[in-house]
Design an enzyme around this catalytic site. Sequence first.
Site, PDB file in Angstrom:
ATOM      1  N   ASP A   1      -7.426  18.933 -14.462  1.00 38.22           N
ATOM      2  CA  ASP A   1      -7.763  17.588 -14.932  1.00 38.22           C
ATOM      3  C   ASP A   1      -7.382  17.532 -16.410  1.00 38.22           C
ATOM      4  O   ASP A   1      -8.026  18.142 -17.252  1.00 38.22           O
ATOM      5  CB  ASP A   1      -9.253  17.327 -14.736  1.00 38.22           C
TER       6      ASP A   1
ATOM      7  N   TYR B   1     -16.930  17.305 -15.281  1.00 38.36           N
ATOM      8  CA  TYR B   1     -17.267  15.886 -15.392  1.00 38.36           C
ATOM      9  C   TYR B   1     -18.278  15.520 -14.298  1.00 38.36           C
ATOM     10  O   TYR B   1     -18.150  15.939 -13.149  1.00 38.36           O
ATOM     11  CB  TYR B   1     -15.995  15.060 -15.270  1.00 38.36           C
TER      12      TYR B   1
ATOM     13  N   LYS C   1      -8.444   6.350 -19.153  1.00 38.11           N
ATOM     14  CA  LYS C   1      -8.782   6.890 -20.464  1.00 38.11           C
ATOM     15  C   LYS C   1      -7.577   6.825 -21.401  1.00 38.11           C
ATOM     16  O   LYS C   1      -7.090   5.746 -21.706  1.00 38.11           O
ATOM     17  CB  LYS C   1      -9.338   8.305 -20.298  1.00 38.11           C
TER      18      LYS C   1
ATOM     19  N   ARG D   1       0.839  -1.194   0.000  1.00 40.99           N
ATOM     20  CA  ARG D   1       0.000   0.000   0.000  1.00 40.99           C
ATOM     21  C   ARG D   1       0.874   1.244   0.000  1.00 40.99           C
ATOM     22  O   ARG D   1       0.561   2.236  -0.644  1.00 40.99           O
ATOM     23  CB  ARG D   1      -0.942   0.019   1.220  1.00 40.99           C
TER      24      ARG D   1
END
Length: 379
Positions: free
Chosen positions: A174, A102, A199, A49
């Site tokens: 972004d 978004y 994406k 982690r």
Amino acid sequence: MSNGFETLAIHAGQEPDPLTGAVVPPIYATSTYKQDGVGGLRSGYEYSRSANPTRTALEEALAAVEGGARGLAFASGLAAEDTLLRTVCKPQDHVIIPNDAYGGTYRLFAKVNERWDLHYDPVPLHDLDAVAAAMTQKTKIVWVETPTNPLLGIADIAALAQLAHDNGSLLVVDNTFASPYLQQPLSLGADVVVHSTTKYVGGHSDVVGGALIAADRGLGEELAYHQNAIGAVAGPFDAWLTLRGLKTLGVRMDRHCDNAERIVHLLLAHPRVTGVLYPGLPEHAGHEVAVKQMKRFGGMVSFRVAGGEAEAVAVCDRAKLFTLGESLGGVESLIEHPGRMTHASAAGSPLEVPADLVRLSVGIETVDDLLADLTQALG
């Protein structure tokens, strides 16, 4: 000697494996690591982690292609966004977001963080006076998408960076729609870049992920602390797939852009299309700014159709080669109705999208096949 984008994407953080000479970083499918004595970490790894070598390779590559001091890879783009907000903001702070953000970002502010008493205002970011007027002493972040999803609005990153910094705020961009190949927000004054690496960076619709890249190493360390504390990290296989996608981002984006430009010309000439949203068009309101800050104009195209919502939905249903589906940025072309699909969470809000809007994620297929499919779908 400085290296070009494609060289960095292929080599940054990806030296051949010292044990075997493997040219591709291994998938370190391990949760923990043998320590060389109590507190003696081997190469800094103790628990996956906190850090994993496959994820480290991706993070170093992302930082290199965005020109940042520190990159961090997450389980999703929204996990990256949430970690950033909880690192920088506290209750009663304020964030300016795009008025056509978004839908998932809007939901994070409106349905999740608002309950945490984090305030936000949707503002048209192309209007610098409106942004300045919306700022307060509690504004910690000006949050930018450019191009926006799905209306493909353009914001001036350099001008907004100046406004934000004059107010003591951070500028977060972004960069998912543009990708680091087409746009480099940190070089224009942004403090943090956000990606849904699902994406264009991943590029093959086979992995979900997110990223933060910080310009300042100190902020990068704060983000890394919170990433470990919150825990929504990219797994090693996901990091490996994303890194594989990043290697070909440049050549894929060139084809995405080539195909999108041909599709835009088809849409402009079609009698059933009432408007085309693409920043590469000279008549686009943000075209001059896009020319200044983007290499090319991307693979996302939105358009409006005569006949309203019913016809927009019918166009999506008639498409065959364009797959009806959410997400974007993969090698295959996608079509969707934002009002009912990706942006349904914004219905009834100031961010509601037009009902007659169709959004395309233009893939890298043979462009004549895409043009033929879109022609028959439009009827």
